[in-house]
Design a protein around this motif. Sequence first.
Motif, mmCIF file in Angstrom:
data_model
loop_
_atom_site.group_PDB
_atom_site.id
_atom_site.type_symbol
_atom_site.label_atom_id
_atom_site.label_comp_id
_atom_site.label_asym_id
_atom_site.label_seq_id
_atom_site.Cartn_x
_atom_site.Cartn_y
_atom_site.Cartn_z
ATOM 1 N N GLU A 97 -1.685 -3.423 3.084
ATOM 2 C CA GLU A 97 -1.658 -3.097 4.496
ATOM 3 C C GLU A 97 -0.208 -3.153 4.961
ATOM 4 O O GLU A 97 0.552 -4.019 4.533
ATOM 5 C CB GLU A 97 -2.499 -4.139 5.238
ATOM 6 N N GLY A 98 0.164 -2.200 5.782
ATOM 7 C CA GLY A 98 1.529 -2.199 6.305
ATOM 8 C C GLY A 98 1.490 -1.927 7.792
ATOM 9 O O GLY A 98 0.403 -1.713 8.353
ATOM 10 N N PRO A 99 2.654 -1.882 8.424
ATOM 11 C CA PRO A 99 2.676 -1.692 9.871
ATOM 12 C C PRO A 99 2.039 -0.365 10.272
ATOM 13 O O PRO A 99 1.492 -0.249 11.366
ATOM 14 C CB PRO A 99 4.170 -1.717 10.211
ATOM 15 N N ALA A 100 2.073 0.615 9.389
ATOM 16 C CA ALA A 100 1.605 1.934 9.807
ATOM 17 C C ALA A 100 0.263 2.299 9.196
ATOM 18 O O ALA A 100 -0.111 3.455 9.145
ATOM 19 C CB ALA A 100 2.661 2.981 9.443
ATOM 20 N N GLY A 101 -0.475 1.327 8.706
ATOM 21 C CA GLY A 101 -1.790 1.659 8.183
ATOM 22 C C GLY A 101 -2.033 1.111 6.784
ATOM 23 O O GLY A 101 -1.474 0.088 6.386
ATOM 24 N N LEU A 102 -2.847 1.875 6.052
ATOM 25 C CA LEU A 102 -3.329 1.411 4.765
ATOM 26 C C LEU A 102 -2.552 2.096 3.641
ATOM 27 O O LEU A 102 -2.235 3.284 3.741
ATOM 28 C CB LEU A 102 -4.814 1.785 4.690
ATOM 29 N N TYR A 103 -2.270 1.356 2.589
ATOM 30 C CA TYR A 103 -1.570 1.943 1.454
ATOM 31 C C TYR A 103 -2.383 1.698 0.197
ATOM 32 O O TYR A 103 -2.864 0.592 -0.035
ATOM 33 C CB TYR A 103 -0.195 1.314 1.276
ATOM 34 N N LEU A 104 -2.538 2.736 -0.616
ATOM 35 C CA LEU A 104 -3.147 2.581 -1.932
ATOM 36 C C LEU A 104 -2.040 2.803 -2.940
ATOM 37 O O LEU A 104 -1.366 3.842 -2.911
ATOM 38 C CB LEU A 104 -4.237 3.623 -2.141
ATOM 39 N N ILE A 105 -1.851 1.847 -3.811
ATOM 40 C CA ILE A 105 -0.736 1.949 -4.752
ATOM 41 C C ILE A 105 -1.277 2.023 -6.163
ATOM 42 O O ILE A 105 -2.109 1.205 -6.557
ATOM 43 C CB ILE A 105 0.199 0.739 -4.586
ATOM 44 N N ASP A 106 -0.840 3.017 -6.875
ATOM 45 C CA ASP A 106 -1.229 3.160 -8.275
ATOM 46 C C ASP A 106 -0.410 2.140 -9.077
ATOM 47 O O ASP A 106 0.809 2.263 -9.190
ATOM 48 C CB ASP A 106 -0.936 4.594 -8.722
ATOM 49 N N GLN A 107 -1.080 1.126 -9.607
ATOM 50 C CA GLN A 107 -0.322 0.021 -10.202
ATOM 51 C C GLN A 107 0.516 0.463 -11.397
ATOM 52 O O GLN A 107 1.632 -0.011 -11.606
ATOM 53 C CB GLN A 107 -1.260 -1.126 -10.613
#
Length: 607
Positions: free
Chosen positions: A434-444
């Motif tokens: 989660e960041g200030p501007a929403g949701l992040y999905l990170i490919d590990q």
Amino acid sequence: MPIRVLSEVVAAQIAAGEVVERPASVVKELMENTLDAGATSVTVDVTQGGKRLIRVSDDGHGIPAAEAELAFARHSTSKLSTVEDLDHIRTLGFRGEALASIASVSRVTMVTRHRDETAGAEVLVEGGEVQHTRPAGAPAGTVITVENLFFNTPARLKFLKAESTERKHINTLVTRYAMAYPAVRFRLVQEGREQFHSTGSGDLADVLVEVFGLDVFREMVEVSPQPPPRPDVPPVEVYGFASTPALSRSDRGHIVLFVNGRVISDQSLTYAVMQAYRDLLPQRRYPLAVLLITLPPEEVDVNVHPTKAEVRFRVPDMVFAAVQRAVRAALSGQAPAEGSDFGDPYRTAEPAWGGRSSARNDLPTPTYPARRPVVPGEEQLRLELETLDPGRYVRSQEEDYSAIPAGPGQPARPRTLPILRVVGQVGAMYIVAEGPAGLYLIDQHAAHARVIYEALVEGESLDRRALQGVTVQFPSAAAVEFETVLATAGETLDALGFEIEPFGGATFRVRVIPALLVNEDPQVVLSALVDAAQDETGDSGVLSLNERLIRQVSVLVAYKAGQTLDYDAMQGLIQQLERCESPRADPYGRPTLLHISGADLAKQFGR
Ligand code: ADP
Ligand code: MG
């Protein structure tokens, strides 16, 4: 300068320029002579990439002692006497130029004994001048030794490529002749070590296993001659092996063609092979193929090129069609299982978001488990990725993360991503943050590869582990490539945590390996390095060898899909990613993260 007729020697040196361009051309001419002499066993021995010495020995019929010296005269040949003979040439040579040309730019010793004679002869020619001819005891056959090539043509000497390049060319050449003549036993020794040998069993398959290795050969299908489309069409036989669509390369250099026992380059026939794969391979991927094409000698003109590298067909379309039909017939029933790669974003040749091409199909399997766990909802995610507009991966100008204060103990590098808080892991593959501007999905995997890549490029090195008595053996061509890598990228390999040394023949000893790779098969790891070295497609072409190796190793050591990460590992990875120079793409240019803004979420939920 007044006009005058050039001396024999000068004329020969000029002519030599056409025939003898480099050490490999000498090897080619000498090998062709051994085959014309009916040899069943040919040994090629080379030192210093051929600059120092090239020796080709055969058990062919040999040369009568009385003719030995004549073999070195210009336009002297035993293979042709009238111009009509040219129409049905069955030998590889016929111009009578090779020995004269070679001898004019080097020191050549020939020892030969004709099968029907009891005594042999030795001839020594230096810079085109015969030094001596004398009787010599020798087994039936011929041994020609070429030393100090181009010693008297400094301009040519200067333009010779690095020894490793010459060695590679010679290796390619010898292995190709071995393919064209499976019944002849070939042996190639470079710098005192055997690099390649074929058994002379007569079976092309045996040679291909020697050259490519069993793993590659298993992915090839046999191409067999097809009956001609009409009885009045001259027979064009196409025999050989071609890769199944599961195996491909990034350039067309792996399509090897022979016409009547001659290695040829022919764009149109190469294209015929590619055409046979037209709907089976992704763009910019090319098959491997070795095709022996046989047709009546009258149908092909071999006398269009001094080194006979090109030929002209009387009816080119007929040969084109025969090649295409034979390969296509071999492939029918060989189409890849539809959907076998479904859902594996790494295996798409082209990133859907229009970024850089990745050419990843050659990567070894350990990086991406062949059967990835199926993640619920993955399909939608993929769709989302594909429909994303590439602009979203470009940092917008308003975003200035450097304004966000770095935490205590953080490195001074500026932020390139907002501070992200790890929420969890999905499918042992993606990190949700989660960041200030929403949701992040990170490919590990992609993110970790990026982090490692940048660290390595900046000069950091990987932890290493010593191995005991581990050796890896390569097929011959790969061995030569790997030797070049060792010779030219030693420092990089060292920083990456490798210590590898030649161990005789095509074998290498792995003394030290990156600690993160101790559990991988060293053979697979080293093959991946060779692949990286060979990959010069698209963008890869602009990367240096060192960069390509670093990129490959980053991907190899990065977290894999399917690997469960604990919270600290995830948070650590994200913190490192936040400070990467290009955090949004992996070293191959594929996205590392997907951002769903608060506004997007609100819209999706109809708020
Ligand atoms: P070409 O091959 O075009 O005839 P070369 O200059 O290559 O011309 O060779 C000249 C001649 O020397 C050949 O025609 C052949 O008679 C003889 N010769 C060369 N190499 C060999 C060999 N390895 N075994 C037997 N004869 C050879
Ligand atoms: Mg010849």
